[in-house]
Enzyme design. Sequence first.
Site, PDB file in Angstrom:
ATOM      1  N   GLY A   1      -1.175  -1.740  -6.511  1.00  0.00           N
ATOM      2  CA  GLY A   1       0.281  -1.857  -6.558  1.00  0.00           C
ATOM      3  C   GLY A   1       0.992  -1.219  -5.381  1.00  0.00           C
TER       4      GLY A   1
ATOM      5  CG  HIS B   1       3.622   6.430  -0.541  1.00  0.00           C
ATOM      6  ND1 HIS B   1       3.217   5.322   0.181  1.00  0.00           N
ATOM      7  CD2 HIS B   1       3.945   5.974  -1.770  1.00  0.00           C
ATOM      8  CE1 HIS B   1       3.304   4.254  -0.578  1.00  0.00           C
ATOM      9  NE2 HIS B   1       3.739   4.616  -1.775  1.00  0.00           N
TER      10      HIS B   1
ATOM     11  CB  THR C   1       5.357  -1.975  -2.409  1.00  0.00           C
ATOM     12  OG1 THR C   1       5.916  -0.680  -2.617  1.00  0.00           O
ATOM     13  CG2 THR C   1       5.068  -2.621  -3.750  1.00  0.00           C
TER      14      THR C   1
ATOM     15  CG  ASN D   1       0.713   2.863  -6.792  1.00  0.00           C
ATOM     16  OD1 ASN D   1       0.045   3.099  -7.786  1.00  0.00           O
ATOM     17  ND2 ASN D   1       2.027   2.898  -6.791  1.00  0.00           N
TER      18      ASN D   1
ATOM     19  CG  HIS E   1       3.304   5.770   6.063  1.00  0.00           C
ATOM     20  ND1 HIS E   1       3.703   5.947   7.380  1.00  0.00           N
ATOM     21  CD2 HIS E   1       3.071   7.010   5.576  1.00  0.00           C
ATOM     22  CE1 HIS E   1       3.697   7.241   7.667  1.00  0.00           C
ATOM     23  NE2 HIS E   1       3.325   7.916   6.578  1.00  0.00           N
TER      24      HIS E   1
ATOM     25  CG  ASP F   1      10.542   6.038  -5.207  1.00  0.00           C
ATOM     26  OD1 ASP F   1       9.334   5.936  -4.950  1.00  0.00           O
ATOM     27  OD2 ASP F   1      11.314   5.045  -5.295  1.00  0.00           O
TER      28      ASP F   1
ATOM     29  CG  HIS G   1       4.403   7.210  -6.395  1.00  0.00           C
ATOM     30  ND1 HIS G   1       5.621   6.566  -6.392  1.00  0.00           N
ATOM     31  CD2 HIS G   1       3.549   6.385  -5.730  1.00  0.00           C
ATOM     32  CE1 HIS G   1       5.511   5.405  -5.756  1.00  0.00           C
ATOM     33  NE2 HIS G   1       4.256   5.268  -5.344  1.00  0.00           N
TER      34      HIS G   1
HETATM   35  P1  AMP Z   1       4.160   2.084  -3.592  1.00  0.00           P
HETATM   36  O1  AMP Z   1       4.504   0.904  -4.436  1.00  0.00           O
HETATM   37  O2  AMP Z   1       3.181   3.009  -4.202  1.00  0.00           O
HETATM   38  O3  AMP Z   1       3.796   1.661  -2.184  1.00  0.00           O
HETATM   39  O4  AMP Z   1       5.489   2.950  -3.513  1.00  0.00           O
HETATM   40  C1  AMP Z   1       6.491   2.744  -2.590  1.00  0.00           C
HETATM   41  C2  AMP Z   1       7.692   3.509  -3.107  1.00  0.00           C
HETATM   42  O5  AMP Z   1       8.560   3.752  -2.025  1.00  0.00           O
HETATM   43  C3  AMP Z   1       8.482   2.764  -4.172  1.00  0.00           C
HETATM   44  O6  AMP Z   1       8.539   3.558  -5.342  1.00  0.00           O
HETATM   45  C4  AMP Z   1       9.860   2.587  -3.520  1.00  0.00           C
HETATM   46  O7  AMP Z   1      10.901   2.724  -4.452  1.00  0.00           O
HETATM   47  C5  AMP Z   1       9.873   3.684  -2.479  1.00  0.00           C
HETATM   48  N1  AMP Z   1      10.689   3.447  -1.303  1.00  0.00           N
HETATM   49  C6  AMP Z   1      10.694   2.348  -0.520  1.00  0.00           C
HETATM   50  N2  AMP Z   1      11.548   2.531   0.523  1.00  0.00           N
HETATM   51  C7  AMP Z   1      12.058   3.771   0.390  1.00  0.00           C
HETATM   52  C8  AMP Z   1      12.996   4.554   1.137  1.00  0.00           C
HETATM   53  N3  AMP Z   1      13.582   4.079   2.236  1.00  0.00           N
HETATM   54  N4  AMP Z   1      13.300   5.788   0.700  1.00  0.00           N
HETATM   55  C9  AMP Z   1      12.724   6.269  -0.428  1.00  0.00           C
HETATM   56  N5  AMP Z   1      11.841   5.595  -1.160  1.00  0.00           N
HETATM   57  C10 AMP Z   1      11.520   4.363  -0.770  1.00  0.00           C
HETATM   58 ZN    ZN Z   2       3.844   4.605   8.893  1.00  0.00          ZN
END
Ligand code: AMP
Ligand code: ZN
Length: 118
Positions: free
Chosen positions: A97, A104, A99, A91, A102, A33, A106
């Site tokens: 939460g 993913h 953001t 999330n 797509h 991350d 954590h």
């Molecule tokens: P969420 O808030 O669950 O959607 O998590 C999105 C996560 O993606 C956050 O913890 C960001 O720090 C991480 N993130 C966003 N852009 C990138 C990137 N280019 N490379 C790695 N992590 C990213």
């Molecule tokens: Zn995507």
Amino acid sequence: MKEQEDCIFCKIAGKKMPADIIKETDNFIAIEDLNPVAPVHLLIISKKHYDSLLDVGGKDDNIGGNEIFALIGELAREFNAWERGFRTVINTKNDGGQTVKHLHIHFMAGRRFGWPPG
Ligand code: AMP
Ligand code: ZN
């Protein structure tokens, strides 16, 4: 769902944007991350685009459920979290939460996490 032009995780998973890929399976990649909230903070990103968890699991869809669990086990072993434990989080949408739209997961380890989450 097809790869989305403006989706950062589609670009990373499709290797159109450079990233240190820690692990790769048929359906997922794991990367660090960008803004870690724990000593170990990885993201398990699906290669296929899903806006969120709610878009997974249609009739002809196979995301590779066993693959996710096996991958989490491998990360736990490799990042020294097998004994101590770790936290996985998906999330989903605004209240969750989310953001990046797509799917993913954590994977966080290396410290004690509180409950309930904030
Ligand atoms: P969420 O808030 O669950 O959607 O998590 C999105 C996560 O993606 C956050 O913890 C960001 O720090 C991480 N993130 C966003 N852009 C990138 C990137 N280019 N490379 C790695 N992590 C990213
Ligand atoms: Zn995507």
